[in-house]
Design an enzyme around this catalytic site. Structure first.
Site, PDB file in Angstrom:
ATOM      1  N   ALA A   1       0.861  -1.187   0.000  1.00 27.41           N
ATOM      2  CA  ALA A   1       0.000   0.000   0.000  1.00 27.41           C
ATOM      3  C   ALA A   1       0.893   1.231   0.000  1.00 27.41           C
ATOM      4  CB  ALA A   1      -0.864  -0.012   1.247  1.00 27.41           C
TER       5      ALA A   1
ATOM      6  N   GLY B   1       0.745  -5.197   0.809  1.00 26.75           N
ATOM      7  CA  GLY B   1      -0.404  -5.271  -0.105  1.00 26.75           C
ATOM      8  C   GLY B   1      -0.021  -5.838  -1.466  1.00 26.75           C
TER       9      GLY B   1
ATOM     10  N   GLU C   1      -0.109  -9.487  -0.987  1.00 22.82           N
ATOM     11  CA  GLU C   1      -1.532  -9.837  -0.877  1.00 22.82           C
ATOM     12  C   GLU C   1      -2.221  -9.805  -2.230  1.00 22.82           C
ATOM     13  OE1 GLU C   1      -2.419  -8.332   3.647  1.00 22.82           O
ATOM     14  OE2 GLU C   1      -2.397  -6.842   2.085  1.00 22.82           O
TER      15      GLU C   1
ATOM     16  N   GLU D   1       4.360  -5.366   7.233  1.00 23.04           N
ATOM     17  CA  GLU D   1       3.502  -4.356   7.866  1.00 23.04           C
ATOM     18  C   GLU D   1       3.825  -4.124   9.334  1.00 23.04           C
ATOM     19  OE1 GLU D   1       2.493  -6.705   5.798  1.00 23.04           O
ATOM     20  OE2 GLU D   1       0.828  -6.054   4.545  1.00 23.04           O
TER      21      GLU D   1
HETATM   22  N1  DAK Z   1       4.569   3.382  -0.316  1.00 21.19           N
HETATM   23  C1  DAK Z   1       4.956   4.614  -0.761  1.00 21.19           C
HETATM   24  N2  DAK Z   1       6.116   4.844  -1.367  1.00 21.19           N
HETATM   25  C2  DAK Z   1       6.967   3.817  -1.520  1.00 21.19           C
HETATM   26  C3  DAK Z   1       6.645   2.504  -1.084  1.00 21.19           C
HETATM   27  C4  DAK Z   1       5.362   2.313  -0.439  1.00 21.19           C
HETATM   28  N3  DAK Z   1       4.933   1.125  -0.024  1.00 21.19           N
HETATM   29  N4  DAK Z   1       7.673   1.700  -1.368  1.00 21.19           N
HETATM   30  C5  DAK Z   1       8.603   2.469  -1.973  1.00 21.19           C
HETATM   31  N5  DAK Z   1       8.181   3.744  -2.074  1.00 21.19           N
HETATM   32  C6  DAK Z   1       8.880   4.890  -2.649  1.00 21.19           C
HETATM   33  C7  DAK Z   1       9.998   5.391  -1.706  1.00 21.19           C
HETATM   34  O1  DAK Z   1       9.467   6.238  -0.727  1.00 21.19           O
HETATM   35  C8  DAK Z   1      10.895   6.111  -2.715  1.00 21.19           C
HETATM   36  O2  DAK Z   1      10.325   7.364  -2.998  1.00 21.19           O
HETATM   37  P1  DAK Z   1      11.241   8.729  -3.057  1.00 21.19           P
HETATM   38  O3  DAK Z   1      11.976   8.774  -1.776  1.00 21.19           O
HETATM   39  O4  DAK Z   1      12.154   8.472  -4.241  1.00 21.19           O
HETATM   40  O5  DAK Z   1      10.260   9.814  -3.273  1.00 21.19           O
HETATM   41  C9  DAK Z   1      10.772   5.258  -3.962  1.00 21.19           C
HETATM   42  O6  DAK Z   1       9.575   4.508  -3.829  1.00 21.19           O
HETATM   43  C10 DAK Z   1      11.912   4.264  -4.106  1.00 21.19           C
HETATM   44  O7  DAK Z   1      11.995   3.542  -2.900  1.00 21.19           O
HETATM   45  P2  DAK Z   1      13.404   3.183  -2.203  1.00 21.19           P
HETATM   46  O8  DAK Z   1      14.376   4.298  -2.396  1.00 21.19           O
HETATM   47  O9  DAK Z   1      13.104   2.761  -0.822  1.00 21.19           O
HETATM   48  O10 DAK Z   1      13.844   1.952  -3.125  1.00 21.19           O
HETATM   49  P3  DAK Z   1      14.726   0.685  -2.759  1.00 21.19           P
HETATM   50  O11 DAK Z   1      14.909  -0.058  -4.039  1.00 21.19           O
HETATM   51  O12 DAK Z   1      15.926   1.089  -1.966  1.00 21.19           O
HETATM   52  O13 DAK Z   1      13.831  -0.189  -1.779  1.00 21.19           O
HETATM   53  C11 DAK Z   1      11.751  -1.314  -1.092  1.00 21.19           C
HETATM   54  C12 DAK Z   1      12.635  -0.785  -2.273  1.00 21.19           C
HETATM   55  C13 DAK Z   1      10.468  -1.818  -1.733  1.00 21.19           C
HETATM   56  C14 DAK Z   1      12.462  -2.490  -0.408  1.00 21.19           C
HETATM   57  C15 DAK Z   1      11.519  -0.170  -0.073  1.00 21.19           C
HETATM   58  O14 DAK Z   1      11.077   0.990  -0.790  1.00 21.19           O
HETATM   59  C16 DAK Z   1      10.480  -0.531   0.950  1.00 21.19           C
HETATM   60  O15 DAK Z   1      10.807  -1.173   1.958  1.00 21.19           O
HETATM   61  N6  DAK Z   1       9.242  -0.064   0.737  1.00 21.19           N
HETATM   62  C17 DAK Z   1       8.144  -0.253   1.697  1.00 21.19           C
HETATM   63  C18 DAK Z   1       7.677  -1.699   1.715  1.00 21.19           C
HETATM   64  C19 DAK Z   1       6.572  -1.899   2.721  1.00 21.19           C
HETATM   65  O16 DAK Z   1       6.751  -1.647   3.927  1.00 21.19           O
HETATM   66  N7  DAK Z   1       5.435  -2.357   2.263  1.00 21.19           N
HETATM   67  C20 DAK Z   1       4.238  -2.550   3.096  1.00 21.19           C
HETATM   68  C21 DAK Z   1       3.409  -1.297   3.088  1.00 21.19           C
HETATM   69  S1  DAK Z   1       2.004  -1.425   4.164  1.00 21.19           S
HETATM   70  C22 DAK Z   1      -5.598  -2.334   3.702  1.00 21.19           C
HETATM   71  C23 DAK Z   1      -5.129  -3.424   3.020  1.00 21.19           C
HETATM   72  C24 DAK Z   1      -3.762  -3.587   2.819  1.00 21.19           C
HETATM   73  C25 DAK Z   1      -2.879  -2.632   3.295  1.00 21.19           C
HETATM   74  C26 DAK Z   1      -3.336  -1.531   3.947  1.00 21.19           C
HETATM   75  C27 DAK Z   1      -4.723  -1.365   4.166  1.00 21.19           C
HETATM   76  N8  DAK Z   1      -6.988  -2.115   3.955  1.00 21.19           N
HETATM   77  C28 DAK Z   1      -7.909  -3.194   3.418  1.00 21.19           C
HETATM   78  C29 DAK Z   1      -7.508  -1.061   4.607  1.00 21.19           C
HETATM   79  C30 DAK Z   1      -1.462  -2.855   3.050  1.00 21.19           C
HETATM   80  C31 DAK Z   1      -0.513  -2.249   3.760  1.00 21.19           C
HETATM   81  C32 DAK Z   1       0.859  -2.274   3.241  1.00 21.19           C
HETATM   82  O17 DAK Z   1       1.178  -2.827   2.216  1.00 21.19           O
END
Ligand code: DAK
Length: 258
Positions: free
Chosen positions: A66, A109, A112, A132
């Site tokens: 997400a 997400g 998922e 998460e």
């Molecule tokens: N959201 C927003 N921006 C993201 C992102 C994300 N999930 N993942 C990456 N980006 C953005 C980074 O902020 C960065 O943006 P700038 O700084 O350049 O503006 C750009 O993408 C490049 O990211 P990185 O510089 O971090 O790139 P790397 O290759 O070094 O690393 C990475 C890639 C994917 C390992 C890292 O970016 C990362 O750890 N990202 C977050 C992964 C994460 O935590 N995912 C889970 C998110 S929570 C729901 C249902 C489902 C959900 C929610 C609600 N409901 C039914 C209500 C789901 C929740 C989730 O998924």
């Protein structure tokens, strides 16, 4: 004008490829992407010309979860009003087979989303995970349930409770992924499988998908009864007659979808 965040391609006559297109955000699933995927899935589910769907991202990321920036400041009511669960259900309810072609990250997400698909083809360096917990939340798009059903309680608990990522090989060995192929061949292989499915009688394909999914939710006796009824129903399809006749006459069947 900005590029559309979800692209539609037609790699074969009855196959549609949906490409998530937010490379600058590692294909994070913002509301716009989720709405478009749900809308396309609903429309393709109703379109007789589409028989199989491939869902993919780019070489770096299937989807990194997400969009954290979009939800960081949201409150309970806002999250409720966004209706993300409804959008997710529209994807899971697509009656056509959906193949996830995963390169790079499939996290939160994104993992998922892949798990709502029916087949997952992953590149050798793909990374899966439900991180998460590291953000102070838990998986909310089915991760605690679908991952557990796919790989079992103890492995799922390890990944959900630690947020640790795991690679394509591990995903394959634990049963999350259908096939692992070299990164450069993920899309080609997914489209190949989609074409193979698209050539088969669509009613049989649809009822097979339905029986597997509904059966996973039901006790064995009910699931077996559903399977038996689905099989019986297919005996009133023209494609069943054609398939069996063609076998006996030693020729290629011509399926009409009826
Ligand atoms: N959201 C927003 N921006 C993201 C992102 C994300 N999930 N993942 C990456 N980006 C953005 C980074 O902020 C960065 O943006 P700038 O700084 O350049 O503006 C750009 O993408 C490049 O990211 P990185 O510089 O971090 O790139 P790397 O290759 O070094 O690393 C990475 C890639 C994917 C390992 C890292 O970016 C990362 O750890 N990202 C977050 C992964 C994460 O935590 N995912 C889970 C998110 S929570 C729901 C249902 C489902 C959900 C929610 C609600 N409901 C039914 C209500 C789901 C929740 C989730 O998924």
């Amino acid at each position: 004008m900005a590029d559309p965040v979800v692209l539609l391609e037609r790699p074969a006559e009855a196959v549609v490829l949906l490409r998530i297109n937010r490379p600058e955000a590692r294909n994070a699933l913002n509301l716009e992407v989720r709405k478009l995927i749900a809308r396309h899935m609903t429309e393709m589910g109703e379109d007789d010309a589409v028989r199989c769907i491939v869902l993919t991202g780019n070489d770096k990321s299937f989807a990194a979860g997400a969009d954290i920036k979009e939800m960081a400041e949201a409150g309970t009511i806002e999250m409720l009003q966004r209706g993300i669960h409804r959008l997710w259900r529209a994807i899971a309810a697509c009656p056509k087979p959906v193949i996830a072609a995963v390169n790079g990250y499939a996290l939160g997400g994104g993992c998922e989303l892949a798990m709502t698909c029916d087949i997952i083809v992953a590149g050798e360096s793909a990374q899966f995970g439900q991180p998460e917990v590291k953000l102070g939340i838990i998986p909310g798009g089915g991760g605690t349930q679908r991952l557990t059903r796919a790989i079992g309680k103890f492995k799922a608990m390890k990944y959900i409770l630690t947020g640790e990522l795991f690679g394509a090989r591990e995903a394959f060995e634990t049963g999350l992924v259908s096939e692992v192929v070299p990164d450069a061949e993920v899309e080609k292989r997914a489209v190949e499988l989609a074409k193979q499915i698209a050539e088969l009688p669509p009613l049989a394909v649809q009822l097979a998908k339905e029986a597997v999914l509904a059966g996973m939710d039901a006790p064995l006796t009910s699931a077996l009864a559903l399977e038996a009824k689905s099989l019986q129903i297919l005996f009133s399809s023209q494609d069943q007659k054609e398939g069996m006749k063609a076998f006996i006459e030693k020729r290629k069947p011509k399926f009409s979808g009826r």
